[in-house]
Design an enzyme around this catalytic site. Sequence first.
Site, mmCIF file in Angstrom:
data_model
loop_
_atom_site.group_PDB
_atom_site.id
_atom_site.type_symbol
_atom_site.label_atom_id
_atom_site.label_comp_id
_atom_site.label_asym_id
_atom_site.label_seq_id
_atom_site.Cartn_x
_atom_site.Cartn_y
_atom_site.Cartn_z
ATOM 1 N N HIS A 139 87.347 2.986 14.904
ATOM 2 C CA HIS A 139 86.651 3.779 15.918
ATOM 3 C C HIS A 139 86.426 2.996 17.211
ATOM 4 O O HIS A 139 86.738 3.469 18.307
ATOM 5 C CB HIS A 139 85.301 4.246 15.374
ATOM 6 C CG HIS A 139 85.386 4.987 14.086
ATOM 7 N ND1 HIS A 139 85.923 6.254 13.989
ATOM 8 C CD2 HIS A 139 84.989 4.660 12.820
ATOM 9 C CE1 HIS A 139 85.857 6.671 12.740
ATOM 10 N NE2 HIS A 139 85.294 5.731 12.015
ATOM 11 N N ASP A 192 77.271 -2.970 18.317
ATOM 12 C CA ASP A 192 76.294 -3.152 17.234
ATOM 13 C C ASP A 192 77.080 -3.758 16.071
ATOM 14 O O ASP A 192 77.369 -3.098 15.105
ATOM 15 C CB ASP A 192 75.610 -1.836 16.856
ATOM 16 C CG ASP A 192 76.588 -0.731 16.493
ATOM 17 O OD1 ASP A 192 77.781 -0.820 16.868
ATOM 18 O OD2 ASP A 192 76.183 0.224 15.810
#
Length: 317
Positions: free
Chosen positions: A242, A9
Amino acid sequence: MKKIILFADTGIDDFIALTYALKNPEVDLLGVVSGYGNIEREKTYRNVEYLLELAGRTDIPVIAGATRPLSGEEPAFFPDIHGIEGLGPINPPIPEERYSNRSNFSKLFDLIKNNRNDVTIVNVGRCTSLATAHYLSPEVMEDVKETYLMGGAFLEPGNATEVAEANFYGDPIAANYVCRHVANLTIVPLNVTRNALLTPGDVHFIDTRSDSPLEELIKPILDYYYEVYQQQEPGIAGTPQHDLAALMAALDIDGLYEYKKREVKVEYEGNFAYGESIADFRPGAGDCFGPTCTRITMKINQDIFVSNVLKILTNDR
């Protein structure tokens, strides 16, 4: 060489993961599935195509993923973290409207069928597109070799709520489905990825060795990200990567991670624990076995992480 399909995303940490994948000679990036998450699906799709164009890799197919969670609710976005367009201070010169009303999972299924039992999926956004792919064609998805998720938080607070990490919180129905049904699954959770830090000094060093339009975006984007994190967690030494941490788990880098194996479920009902990832870490609980057993990264070696990232992103090969 790992044949990887990246589900993203594409916000800031997705951008770094994508850049690393494009520059790492051990990665054969077969395609990118771009869904909603940090920002709207149309913008994430646009961002991937823009970044691939800067990298001179328009040969890599981009597949339109999900636009909202399986619950059908309107998703929440995070422009305060990733910027209005998802890339911090960067405004891609391509209208997002070009990418509306698209969906083509058949392209994804063709990639998997053409590389049977040799595809690694790395999902660094919401789990919606991945769960949808398994629902639409379970027989094709059975031919995926292994799957890696960035998501969840174990034995540590979440970042979307007190207990929930953002990817799982964004669609806990899909996250629970993937955790309960997808074979050969590895989860790289927030409690590990939060320690996958790049300091301003690391970023400056990477910038001194940048030699392409894509790489020249790294410093302004991560400088923006660092300022965001300084507001959220004053004094943090750098920016947590992340999504890059999840991608690197797929490469089996010696000594990078320690693992435990547990059955994982995600709370998708109720209010107080919505989106919480749950596994049994009570004293005496041991590794599990069987098809619903998930490998979970529990600890990262920060020195190995930084050393590897600097090697790849500074062209030191």
